[in-house]
Motif scaffolding. Structure first.
Motif, PDB file in Angstrom:
ATOM      1  N   ALA A 199      12.731 -35.370  -8.329  1.00 55.39           N
ATOM      2  CA  ALA A 199      12.207 -36.727  -8.338  1.00 55.39           C
ATOM      3  C   ALA A 199      11.045 -36.866  -9.317  1.00 55.39           C
ATOM      4  CB  ALA A 199      11.755 -37.122  -6.932  1.00 55.39           C
ATOM      5  N   ASP A 200      10.374 -35.743  -9.591  1.00 57.69           N
ATOM      6  CA  ASP A 200       9.302 -35.727 -10.580  1.00 57.69           C
ATOM      7  C   ASP A 200       9.879 -35.236 -11.901  1.00 57.69           C
ATOM      8  OD1 ASP A 200       7.066 -35.455 -12.119  1.00 57.69           O
ATOM      9  OD2 ASP A 200       6.069 -33.983 -10.836  1.00 57.69           O
ATOM     10  N   PRO A 201      10.008 -36.100 -12.907  1.00 51.78           N
ATOM     11  CA  PRO A 201      10.611 -35.687 -14.182  1.00 51.78           C
ATOM     12  C   PRO A 201       9.875 -34.526 -14.843  1.00 51.78           C
ATOM     13  CG  PRO A 201      10.398 -38.081 -14.059  1.00 51.78           C
ATOM     14  CD  PRO A 201       9.631 -37.520 -12.906  1.00 51.78           C
ATOM     15  N   ALA A 202       8.600 -34.338 -14.521  1.00 55.09           N
ATOM     16  CA  ALA A 202       7.836 -33.265 -15.146  1.00 55.09           C
ATOM     17  C   ALA A 202       8.350 -31.889 -14.741  1.00 55.09           C
ATOM     18  CB  ALA A 202       6.357 -33.401 -14.783  1.00 55.09           C
ATOM     19  N   ARG A 203       9.036 -31.806 -13.605  1.00 58.82           N
ATOM     20  CA  ARG A 203       9.547 -30.513 -13.140  1.00 58.82           C
ATOM     21  C   ARG A 203      10.882 -30.137 -13.776  1.00 58.82           C
ATOM     22  NH1 ARG A 203       6.647 -28.813  -8.633  1.00 58.82           N
ATOM     23  NH2 ARG A 203       5.470 -30.452  -7.559  1.00 58.82           N
ATOM     24  N   VAL A 204      11.649 -31.114 -14.196  1.00 60.08           N
ATOM     25  CA  VAL A 204      13.001 -30.866 -14.703  1.00 60.08           C
ATOM     26  C   VAL A 204      12.944 -30.033 -15.982  1.00 60.08           C
ATOM     27  CG1 VAL A 204      15.144 -31.921 -15.533  1.00 60.08           C
ATOM     28  CG2 VAL A 204      13.852 -32.990 -13.662  1.00 60.08           C
ATOM     29  N   PHE A 259       6.202  22.745  -2.185  1.00 62.17           N
ATOM     30  CA  PHE A 259       5.254  21.920  -2.928  1.00 62.17           C
ATOM     31  C   PHE A 259       6.021  20.823  -3.661  1.00 62.17           C
ATOM     32  CE2 PHE A 259       3.025  20.914  -6.914  1.00 62.17           C
ATOM     33  CZ  PHE A 259       1.835  20.445  -6.390  1.00 62.17           C
ATOM     34  N   GLY A 260       5.495  19.604  -3.605  1.00 68.30           N
ATOM     35  CA  GLY A 260       6.182  18.487  -4.241  1.00 68.30           C
ATOM     36  C   GLY A 260       5.219  17.539  -4.913  1.00 68.30           C
ATOM     37  N   PHE A 261       5.762  16.756  -5.816  1.00 71.57           N
ATOM     38  CA  PHE A 261       4.952  15.794  -6.557  1.00 71.57           C
ATOM     39  C   PHE A 261       5.872  14.703  -7.091  1.00 71.57           C
ATOM     40  CE2 PHE A 261       6.414  19.075  -9.380  1.00 71.57           C
ATOM     41  CZ  PHE A 261       6.879  18.380 -10.493  1.00 71.57           C
ATOM     42  N   GLY A 262       5.268  13.631  -7.556  1.00 78.27           N
ATOM     43  CA  GLY A 262       6.066  12.552  -8.126  1.00 78.27           C
ATOM     44  C   GLY A 262       5.196  11.361  -8.463  1.00 78.27           C
ATOM     45  N   GLY A 263       5.840  10.276  -8.796  1.00 74.57           N
ATOM     46  CA  GLY A 263       5.114   9.059  -9.145  1.00 74.57           C
ATOM     47  C   GLY A 263       6.056   7.961  -9.566  1.00 74.57           C
ATOM     48  N   GLY A 264       5.477   6.842  -9.878  1.00 71.63           N
ATOM     49  CA  GLY A 264       6.293   5.698 -10.250  1.00 71.63           C
ATOM     50  C   GLY A 264       5.559   4.764 -11.169  1.00 71.63           C
ATOM     51  N   VAL A 265       6.330   3.872 -11.781  1.00 72.94           N
ATOM     52  CA  VAL A 265       5.777   2.837 -12.642  1.00 72.94           C
ATOM     53  C   VAL A 265       6.434   1.527 -12.280  1.00 72.94           C
ATOM     54  CG1 VAL A 265       7.468   3.400 -14.455  1.00 72.94           C
ATOM     55  CG2 VAL A 265       5.404   2.105 -15.037  1.00 72.94           C
ATOM     56  N   ARG A 266       5.633   0.469 -12.217  1.00 69.23           N
ATOM     57  CA  ARG A 266       6.144  -0.859 -11.858  1.00 69.23           C
ATOM     58  C   ARG A 266       5.704  -1.857 -12.924  1.00 69.23           C
ATOM     59  NH1 ARG A 266       3.124  -2.209  -7.040  1.00 69.23           N
ATOM     60  NH2 ARG A 266       1.957  -0.251  -7.103  1.00 69.23           N
ATOM     61  N   TYR A 267       6.668  -2.592 -13.442  1.00 63.53           N
ATOM     62  CA  TYR A 267       6.378  -3.641 -14.418  1.00 63.53           C
ATOM     63  C   TYR A 267       6.753  -4.988 -13.821  1.00 63.53           C
ATOM     64  CZ  TYR A 267       6.997  -6.895 -18.279  1.00 63.53           C
ATOM     65  OH  TYR A 267       6.938  -8.007 -19.079  1.00 63.53           O
ATOM     66  N   VAL A 268       5.852  -5.957 -13.929  1.00 63.91           N
ATOM     67  CA  VAL A 268       6.110  -7.329 -13.490  1.00 63.91           C
ATOM     68  C   VAL A 268       5.822  -8.260 -14.662  1.00 63.91           C
ATOM     69  CG1 VAL A 268       5.478  -9.171 -11.893  1.00 63.91           C
ATOM     70  CG2 VAL A 268       5.553  -6.795 -11.094  1.00 63.91           C
ATOM     71  N   GLY A 269       6.795  -9.062 -15.014  1.00 62.44           N
ATOM     72  CA  GLY A 269       6.658  -9.957 -16.150  1.00 62.44           C
ATOM     73  C   GLY A 269       5.765 -11.147 -15.854  1.00 62.44           C
ATOM     74  N   SER A 270       5.580 -11.953 -16.845  1.00 67.63           N
ATOM     75  CA  SER A 270       4.694 -13.109 -16.723  1.00 67.63           C
ATOM     76  C   SER A 270       5.337 -14.208 -15.882  1.00 67.63           C
ATOM     77  CB  SER A 270       4.349 -13.651 -18.104  1.00 67.63           C
ATOM     78  OG  SER A 270       5.524 -14.094 -18.769  1.00 67.63           O
ATOM     79  N   SER A 271       4.499 -15.100 -15.378  1.00 69.28           N
ATOM     80  CA  SER A 271       4.948 -16.254 -14.601  1.00 69.28           C
ATOM     81  C   SER A 271       4.075 -17.445 -14.980  1.00 69.28           C
ATOM     82  CB  SER A 271       4.870 -15.971 -13.102  1.00 69.28           C
ATOM     83  OG  SER A 271       3.544 -15.629 -12.712  1.00 69.28           O
ATOM     84  N   PHE A 272       4.342 -18.588 -14.349  1.00 66.27           N
ATOM     85  CA  PHE A 272       3.599 -19.804 -14.684  1.00 66.27           C
ATOM     86  C   PHE A 272       2.712 -20.243 -13.519  1.00 66.27           C
ATOM     87  CE2 PHE A 272       7.318 -20.053 -17.510  1.00 66.27           C
ATOM     88  CZ  PHE A 272       6.658 -20.157 -18.736  1.00 66.27           C
ATOM     89  N   ALA A 273       1.615 -20.926 -13.871  1.00 70.54           N
ATOM     90  CA  ALA A 273       0.633 -21.365 -12.888  1.00 70.54           C
ATOM     91  C   ALA A 273       0.582 -22.873 -12.741  1.00 70.54           C
ATOM     92  CB  ALA A 273      -0.761 -20.851 -13.259  1.00 70.54           C
ATOM     93  N   ASP A 274       1.404 -23.597 -13.509  1.00 77.26           N
ATOM     94  CA  ASP A 274       1.377 -25.057 -13.408  1.00 77.26           C
ATOM     95  C   ASP A 274       2.787 -25.602 -13.651  1.00 77.26           C
ATOM     96  OD1 ASP A 274       1.464 -24.367 -16.107  1.00 77.26           O
ATOM     97  OD2 ASP A 274       0.340 -26.149 -16.730  1.00 77.26           O
ATOM     98  N   VAL A 275       3.010 -26.814 -13.185  1.00 81.03           N
ATOM     99  CA  VAL A 275       4.332 -27.434 -13.291  1.00 81.03           C
ATOM    100  C   VAL A 275       4.783 -27.596 -14.735  1.00 81.03           C
ATOM    101  CG1 VAL A 275       5.624 -29.560 -12.831  1.00 81.03           C
ATOM    102  CG2 VAL A 275       4.180 -28.567 -11.036  1.00 81.03           C
ATOM    103  N   PRO A 276       3.929 -28.023 -15.681  1.00 83.02           N
ATOM    104  CA  PRO A 276       4.390 -28.171 -17.074  1.00 83.02           C
ATOM    105  C   PRO A 276       4.630 -26.852 -17.797  1.00 83.02           C
ATOM    106  CG  PRO A 276       2.459 -29.538 -16.633  1.00 83.02           C
ATOM    107  CD  PRO A 276       2.582 -28.588 -15.500  1.00 83.02           C
ATOM    108  N   ASN A 277       4.318 -25.721 -17.146  1.00 82.80           N
ATOM    109  CA  ASN A 277       4.490 -24.384 -17.741  1.00 82.80           C
ATOM    110  C   ASN A 277       3.610 -24.174 -18.964  1.00 82.80           C
ATOM    111  OD1 ASN A 277       8.092 -23.889 -17.060  1.00 82.80           O
ATOM    112  ND2 ASN A 277       6.314 -24.013 -15.708  1.00 82.80           N
ATOM    113  N   THR A 278       2.382 -24.696 -18.890  1.00 77.27           N
ATOM    114  CA  THR A 278       1.430 -24.480 -19.979  1.00 77.27           C
ATOM    115  C   THR A 278       0.448 -23.350 -19.676  1.00 77.27           C
ATOM    116  OG1 THR A 278      -0.064 -26.154 -19.067  1.00 77.27           O
ATOM    117  CG2 THR A 278       1.565 -26.883 -20.704  1.00 77.27           C
TER     118      THR A 278
END
Length: 758
Positions: free
Chosen positions: A646-651, A679-698
Motif C-alpha cells: 500500500a506504500d509505494p515506497a516499499r515496492v 586432545f582436540g581443537f577447532g574453530g569456525g568463521v561466520r560471514y553475514v552480508g550487508s542489510s538495510f536500515a530504512d525503507v528506501p534502502n539508502t
C-alpha cells in the motif's frame, strides 16, 4: 525393489531387555524373513510394528554432552547400532533421519525438502547456550536479528520472520505473540531441526520460509550419568553455570525408563548491570508395556531473570560515527541499572503416545499444555538523540505483563502397505490448538534522556499509562493427509493435503467497542518428487503452499486476514554410502502475501500490507569421519524484494533487518590415537552480508566476519574445554529495524567447562 514385488515378510517385534544395567537387543524373525534379501539402502522404512522399538535404538557417539548416549549393549551388532532415531542422538555432525519434514520416520536422503539437523554433539562442541548460537552454522536461517537479546531467539528463514509462528518443540508449536516469548534452554534439547520452505500441510502454521523444531531429550535405554560446570566472561559480565543429565532404566523388566535434566546459570552479559540468570528442570519418563506400545511423558519448568539488552540504538553512533565522531558503547545500559527488568516463568507438560496395531497401522498422539507468564519494565531507546551533538539518547519507558496458555494435541494414524503396484506410507492426522493470551502494555512518553558518555541512572518521570489491555483467544483445527509413494525402488512421490479452520478473537478492555475477531479457513497442499540413485545422489523437486492465520488486530481494531504463500523448490542431496558426509543444494522461489509491516503511526502496532518474494540458493555440508574430524559448512544467498504494498515506497525494495547473503564453516578435530589421544581443537568463521536500515534502502548496515575457536581434552570420563566466540571481539551491528533502531551483536564470549560422565 520392483513396484510389482510382494510386500516384505513381517518381522516379529524387537525385544529390549535390561540386563546388569546394559541393554541387550534381541532380534527374532521368521525363517522366511531371515532368508530374505536385505532391501537396498534407503528404499524402505521398517515395518510399522517394529517402529516403536527401532525408534529407541541409540547411536553410539563420541560427544561430550549430556545428550550423548552410549548405545547398543552386549550382543548388538554395528548395523543395529547404526539405526538412528528421528528424535534421538545424532552420530557426530551428520544426521540420517528426521520426523520433522514428513512427521514420519524418514531418511533425510529420501526427504524432498531442505533440512538441517543440529545434533547434541555439535551443540556441545560449540558450547551453544541459546537457539541463536546453535543455529549460526545452518543454511537459510539468520539468527540473532536483534543482536544480544537475553529475552528471546529471533530468526528469519529464507528472508522471512519465523520466530513468531515458526518455532516448534517436539512437533508442537511454541507460539510467540506480542511480548509473551517462549524460549527453551538448549541443554534440554537432543537436536534442533531447521526445516526450510512451507510446512503448513502438516503443521498448519508457519511462514513460507520454514520452521525450527526443537527436539527434547528423552529417556535413554542405557544408564546415563552426566554433570558439567562452567563459566567465563562475556563483555562486561562474568557468568557461571552448572548442569546435570541423569537417566536410564528404572526397573529390571525393561518397561520403565526415566530422565532428569537440569541447568542453572547466573551472571551478566555484555550490557553493564544487566543480569542473565536461568533455572531449568526437565523430568521425563517412558513406559513400554510391550513391544508395540510406548508412552513418553515430557515436562519442563524454566525461570528467567534477565534484562532488556536489545538496546534500540540509532544508526548514527552504531553503524556510523555520530555527529561528535563517537560510537555508542556496546556495554551501555540504555535502560536503567535500577529499572531494566525482564522475567519469565514457563512450564510445559505433555506426552507422546504410540501404538502399532499390526504391520500396517500405527497410531500416535502428541499432546502438550504450555504456560508462560512474563514481565518487562525498562527504558527503551528507539527515539534517537535529544541533542544536536548526539551525545544524549532520548528514551521512553515501556512496561508489559503477559500471560499465555497454549493447549495442543496432534493425532496421527500411519499405514504402511503395498497396493499391488506401489508402496505407500500414508499419514492421516487431526490436530487442534487453543491459545489464550492476556496482555497489558503501558508506556511513558517521553522518559528521561541519558548521556552516552557519562550515564546517570535512577531518574524517573512518571508511571507508565496503559495503552493496550487485551484478552486474545485463538483456536485452530486442522485435518491433513500425506502419502509417501514408492513409484519405483528409486522414485518417490509425496502428496499432501490439509484443511484448516481458524478463529481469532480480541477482547479490548480499554475500548470494548474495538473488540472483534474473524474466522478463516483454507486448503493447502504439497507435491514433491525425489529420485534416489544407489551411489547416494538424490535430486528432488517440490511445490507447496502455506497458510498462517494472524493473531491480534491493527491499531484500528480490524483483524488481520491470514497470510498465504507458495514455493517452488528444486535441489539435490548427496550422501554416498559409508563416506561420512551429507551435502544438500537447494534453489527456491517463494511468494508471500498478506505480510505485516510496522505501523508508522504507532511503533507498537502493525499494518497488513502487500506481498514479498524471495528467490535464492542454499548449500549445506555436514561431515563426520571416523578419524575424529567433524565439520559443517553452509552458504545462503537470496534476493528478497517487496512486490506489492500500500506504500509505494516499499515496492521494489528489500525489507529492513534482513541480510541476503551469509556463509559459515566450522570444524572440530579430536586426535584418535597416540600420545595426544583425546586432545582436540577447532574453530569456525561466520560471514553475514550487508542489510538495510530504512525503507528506501539508502542506509546500509555493513557486512561482518566473526571467528570462533575451541580446544578440549578428553581423559577417561572427564572432559575439559575452552570455547571462544567472536574471538577478535569485533564490534558489529547485527541489523537495524529503522534509522533509530539498531542492535549490537554478541561481544566476545569465552567459556571454560569441565564435565564428567559415568
Amino acid at each position: 525393489m520392483s513396484p510389482l514385488a510382494p510386500a516384505p515378510k513381517r518381522l516379529r517385534p524387537l525385544r529390549v531387555l535390561a540386563l546388569s544395567g546394559a541393554s541387550l537387543l534381541v532380534l527374532t524373525a521368521t525363517a522366511a524373513a531371515q532368508q530374505a534379501t536385505p532391501p537396498r539402502r534407503g528404499t524402505a522404512n521398517p515395518p510399522a510394528e517394529a517402529s516403536v522399538q527401532l525408534s529407541e535404538i541409540s547411536v553410539e557417539t563420541q560427544g561430550n554432552g549430556g545428550g550423548t548416549v552410549a548405545g547398543g549393549g552386549a550382543g548388538v551388532g554395528a548395523a543395529a547400532r547404526a539405526v538412528e532415531s528421528p528424535t534421538g542422538p545424532v552420530n557426530g555432525f551428520v544426521a540420517t533421519r528426521s520426523a520433522t519434514a514428513t512427521k514420519t520416520n524418514t531418511p533425510l536422503i529420501e526427504t524432498p525438502q531442505s533440512i538441517t539437523v543440529v545434533g547434541r554433539e555439535q551443540i556441545d562442541v560449540q558450547k551453544a547456550q541459546t537457539l541463536t548460537q546453535a543455529t549460526q552454522y545452518a543454511a537459510g536461517i539468520y539468527s540473532g536479528t536483534f543482536g544480544a537479546d537475553s529475552r528471546l531467539d529471533f530468526f528469519t528463514l529464507r528472508g522471512f520472520v519465523a520466530s513468531d509462528y515458526g518455532l516448534y518443540r517436539d512437533g508442537l508449536q511454541q507460539l510467540n505473540y506480542g511480548f509473551a516469548y517462549f524460549r527453551t534452554e538448549t541443554f534440554g534439547l537432543e537436536r534442533i531441526e531447521v526445516l526450510r520452505g512451507p510446512a503448513a500441510v502438516l503443521f498448519g502454521a508457519g511462514t513460507p520460509g520454514g520452521l525450527v523444531n526443537q527436539v527434547s531429550k528423552r529417556p535413554p535405554l542405557d544408564p546415563l550419568r552426566y554433570v558439567e560446570v562452567g563459566g567465563g566472561a562475556f563483555g562486561q559480565g562474568g557468568f557461571g553455570y552448572a548442569a546435570f543429565d541423569l537417566g536410564g532404566p528404572s526397573d529390571a523388566d525393561g518397561h520403565w525408563f526415566y530422565r532428569l535434566t537440569g541447568f542453572g546459570r547466573t551472571g551478566g552479559n555484555q550490557v553493564e548491570g544487566a543480569p542473565e540468570d536461568r533455572v531449568y528442570i526437565a523430568p521425563a519418563f517412558t513406559y513400554k508395556p510391550d513391544g508395540a506400545t510406548k508412552i513418553t511423558f515430557l515436562s519442563s519448568f524454566q525461570h528467567d531473570n534477565a534484562a532488556v539488552t536489545a538496546n534500540f540504538l540509532p544508526y548514527s553512533g552504531t553503524v556510523r560515527p555520530n555527529a561528535s565522531g563517537l560510537r555508542i558503547p556496546r556495554s551501555l545500559n540504555v535502560g536503567d541499572i535500577g529499572l531494566n527488568t525482564f522475567s519469565r516463568n514457563q512450564a510445559l507438560v505433555g506426552y507422546e503416545f504410540e501404538h502399532a496395531f499390526d504391520e500396517t497401522w500405527t497410531f500416535r498422539q502428541n499432546l502438550r499444555y504450555s504456560f508462560l507468564e512474563s514481565f518487562q519494565n525498562s527504558y527503551v531507546g528507539q527515539l534517537g538523540y535529544s541533542d544536536a551533538a548526539e551525545t544524549r539518547l532520548a528514551r521512553y519507558q515501556f512496561r508489559d505483563s503477559a500471560r499465555a496458555n497454549l493447549f495442543q494435541v496432534d493425532n496421527q494414524a500411519e499405514a504402511r502397505f503395498f497396493d499391488g503396484f506401489f508402496r505407500h506410507d500414508l499419514l492421516l492426522g487431526l490436530d487442534y490448538k487453543n491459545y489464550r493470551l492476556s496482555d497489558n502494555q503501558a508506556s511513558t512518553f517521553p522518559g528521561p534522556d541519558i548521556s552516552i558518555l557519562a550515564p546517570v541512572y535512577g531518574l524517573r518521570v512518571a508511571a507508565p499509562l496503559p495503552y493496550l489491555i487485551n484478552g486474545n483467544s485463538f483456536e485452530q483445527l486442522g485435518l491433513y493427509a500425506q502419502d509417501q509413494i514408492k513409484l519405483t525402488d528409486r522414485l518417490s512421490l509425496v502428496l499432501g493435503l490439509r484443511q484448516d479452520f481458524a478463529d481469532n478473537r480480541i477482547g479490548n478492555k480499554l475500548n470494548p467497542s474495538a473488540s472483534g475477531g474473524r474466522s478463516d479457513n483454507a486448503l493447502t497442499y504439497r507435491t514433491a518428487l525425489i529420485y534416489n540413485f544407489d551411489f547416494g545422489l538424490a535430486p528432488y523437486m517440490s511445490y507447496s503452499t502455506s497458510f498462517q492465520p494472524q493473531i491480534g488486530t491493527a491499531l484500528s481494531g480490524a483483524g488481520f486476514r491470514p497470510e498465504t504463500g507458495d514455493q517452488i523448490e528444486g535441489g539435490v542431496k548427496f550422501e554416498p554410502p559409508g563416506q561420512g558426509y551429507f551435502l544438500t543444494l537447494a534453489g527456491f522461489d517463494i511468494n508471500r502475501q498478506g505480510t505485516l509491516v510496522p505501523d508508522p503511526a504507532n511503533v507498537f502496532f502493525q499494518l497488513q500490507s502487500g506481498a514479498q518474494r524471495s528467490t535464492g540458493f542454499e548449500a549445506q555440508l555436514n561431515v563426520s569421519l571416523a578419524e575424529g574430524l567433524n565439520a559443517v559448512a553452509s552458504f545462503t544467498t537470496y534476493d528478497l524484494v517487496t512486490t506489492k504494498d500500500a506504500d509505494p515506497a516499499r515496492v521494489g525494495r528489500t525489507p529492513v533487518n534482513i541480510p541476503e547473503t551469509f556463509a559459515s564453516a566450522f570444524f572440530d578435530y579430536t586426535i584418535p590415537v597416540g600420545a595426544w589421544r583425546g586432545f582436540g581443537f577447532g574453530g569456525g568463521v561466520r560471514y553475514v552480508g550487508s542489510s538495510f536500515a530504512d525503507v528506501p534502502n539508502t542506509l546500509r548496515v555493513s557486512d561482518f566476519v566473526l571467528f570462533d575457536a575451541q580446544v578440549h581434552y578428553n581423559f577417561e570420563n572427564w572432559r575439559i574445554a575452552v570455547n571462544a566466540t567472536n574471538l577478535a571481539d569485533r564490534r558489529y551491528v547485527s541489523s537495524c529495524q529503522s534509522a533509530l533502531s539498531c542492535f549490537y551483536g554478541d561481544a566476545r564470549r569465552v567459556t571454560a567447562s569441565l564435565s564428567y560422565k559415568w
